[in-house]
Design an enzyme around this catalytic site. Structure first.
Site, PDB file in Angstrom:
ATOM      1  N   GLU A 159     -10.391 -12.051  10.830  1.00  0.00           N
ATOM      2  CA  GLU A 159     -11.597 -12.034  10.008  1.00  0.00           C
ATOM      3  C   GLU A 159     -12.200 -10.648   9.873  1.00  0.00           C
ATOM      4  O   GLU A 159     -12.773 -10.303   8.850  1.00  0.00           O
ATOM      5  CB  GLU A 159     -12.641 -12.996  10.607  1.00  0.00           C
ATOM      6  CG  GLU A 159     -13.925 -13.119   9.806  1.00  0.00           C
ATOM      7  CD  GLU A 159     -13.698 -13.721   8.421  1.00  0.00           C
ATOM      8  OE1 GLU A 159     -14.525 -13.487   7.530  1.00  0.00           O
ATOM      9  OE2 GLU A 159     -12.673 -14.422   8.234  1.00  0.00           O
ATOM     10  N   PRO A 161     -11.563  -3.857   3.483  1.00  0.00           N
ATOM     11  CA  PRO A 161     -12.007  -4.031   2.091  1.00  0.00           C
ATOM     12  C   PRO A 161     -13.383  -3.439   1.820  1.00  0.00           C
ATOM     13  O   PRO A 161     -13.726  -3.172   0.666  1.00  0.00           O
ATOM     14  CB  PRO A 161     -12.023  -5.562   1.906  1.00  0.00           C
ATOM     15  CG  PRO A 161     -11.187  -6.104   3.004  1.00  0.00           C
ATOM     16  CD  PRO A 161     -11.312  -5.153   4.140  1.00  0.00           C
ATOM     17  N   ASP A 203       0.272  16.134 -10.523  1.00  0.00           N
ATOM     18  CA  ASP A 203       0.252  14.672 -10.524  1.00  0.00           C
ATOM     19  C   ASP A 203      -0.997  14.135 -11.201  1.00  0.00           C
ATOM     20  O   ASP A 203      -2.034  14.797 -11.244  1.00  0.00           O
ATOM     21  CB  ASP A 203       0.258  14.136  -9.078  1.00  0.00           C
ATOM     22  CG  ASP A 203       1.650  14.177  -8.474  1.00  0.00           C
ATOM     23  OD1 ASP A 203       2.617  14.250  -9.231  1.00  0.00           O
ATOM     24  OD2 ASP A 203       1.741  14.136  -7.237  1.00  0.00           O
ATOM     25  N   ARG A 207       2.920  13.653   1.213  1.00  0.00           N
ATOM     26  CA  ARG A 207       3.579  14.361   0.107  1.00  0.00           C
ATOM     27  C   ARG A 207       2.823  15.616  -0.313  1.00  0.00           C
ATOM     28  O   ARG A 207       3.363  16.466  -1.020  1.00  0.00           O
ATOM     29  CB  ARG A 207       3.778  13.422  -1.092  1.00  0.00           C
ATOM     30  CG  ARG A 207       2.496  12.982  -1.761  1.00  0.00           C
ATOM     31  CD  ARG A 207       2.749  11.869  -2.780  1.00  0.00           C
ATOM     32  NE  ARG A 207       3.737  12.227  -3.758  1.00  0.00           N
ATOM     33  CZ  ARG A 207       3.518  12.978  -4.818  1.00  0.00           C
ATOM     34  NH1 ARG A 207       2.306  13.472  -5.029  1.00  0.00           N
ATOM     35  NH2 ARG A 207       4.475  13.255  -5.672  1.00  0.00           N
TER      36      ARG A 207
END
Length: 247
Positions: free
Chosen positions: A116, A89, A169, A154
């Site tokens: 953790e 994160p 895209d 991709r």
């Protein structure tokens, strides 16, 4: 390209790596996809890969020994060192430009953590990138790894049937993608914009550009701040802003 994933749950990747675009790319030999259970590199009798944090606190922390050993075992003599990506994160938010950057590498290693967190020495001395898919916390790094791998693969030459698909895209140009239509030309009284069936490629490209600009203006105006806009783009956006103010 070669992609290896360090994970305690390799079974999570079986369906993803064998289906759709990733499965086809693998079959064509464009990409090698493999998982490594780094628990197999644990050196203690209980095969543990985590321990209590020094200094106290809640949760468990991934030990450095099995992670270092697993990554180093993937390195082959005479080949360039892989790009080693830590999913966490705290990392840089993954983006299309990062996917394009990673697609130019020969070997990627993704480290999927749990518990953790990671022993800080993994961050400092092993990884090259720390990446996140958003400002929220997941149980582990497996789902973010799948997202990033799909996004990167991709972009490899030969993976998509139409090479222009990746180029146009959303986010590839810095703007959100323009609307798409297909047959029938009229469905429940809703008609395809006339310009798209006119055959005039210049007008079609101009329409698509304006649609991308308007869609980005309304849904992700923050993207426009980083865009290099043409004078025509700026005039169009100013007109949109003026109309918005009047309504």
């Amino acid at each position: 390209m070669r992609i290896d994933v360090l994970t305690l749950f390799p079974e999570m990747f079986e369906g993803v790596f064998g289906a759709s675009i990733l499965g086809k790319a693998r079959e064509k030999g464009i990409v090698s996809l493999a998982t490594v259970n780094f628990r197999e590199y644990s050196t203690n009798k209980h095969n543990t890969v985590d321990d209590y944090p020094y200094g106290g606190g809640g949760g468990m922390v991934l030990k450095p020994e099995p992670v270092f050993a697993a990554v180093e075992d993937l390195m082959r003599e005479g080949e360039p060192k892989p790009r080693v990506i830590l999913l966490c994160p705290q990392g840089e938010t993954f983006s299309q430009s990062k996917a394009e950057e990673l697609s130019r590498e020969e070997h990627l290693v993704f480290i999927c953590g749990h518990y953790e967190g990671y022993d800080e020495r993994i961050r400092e001395h092993l990884v090259t990138d720390e990446l996140s898919i958003g400002d929220y916390v997941l149980t582990g790094g497996e789902l973010p790894a799948m997202v990033m791998i799909d996004s990167v693969v991709r972009l490899l030459p030969g993976v998509l049937g139409n090479e222009l698909s990746a180029v146009t895209d959303s986010f590839s140009t810095g703007l959100l993608e323009y609307p798409h239509y297909t047959r029938p030309a009229k469905f429940r009284d809703w008609e395809v914009p006339e310009v798209l069936i006119s055959g005039h490629h210049g007008n079609i490209e101009a329409w698509r550009r304006r649609q991308s600009l308007e869609r980005t203006f309304r849904r992700r105006p923050d993207l426009l701040e980083r865009m290099e806009l043409t004078p025509a783009d700026r005039r169009f956006l100013e007109e949109l802003q003026k109309n918005e103010a009047e309504t």
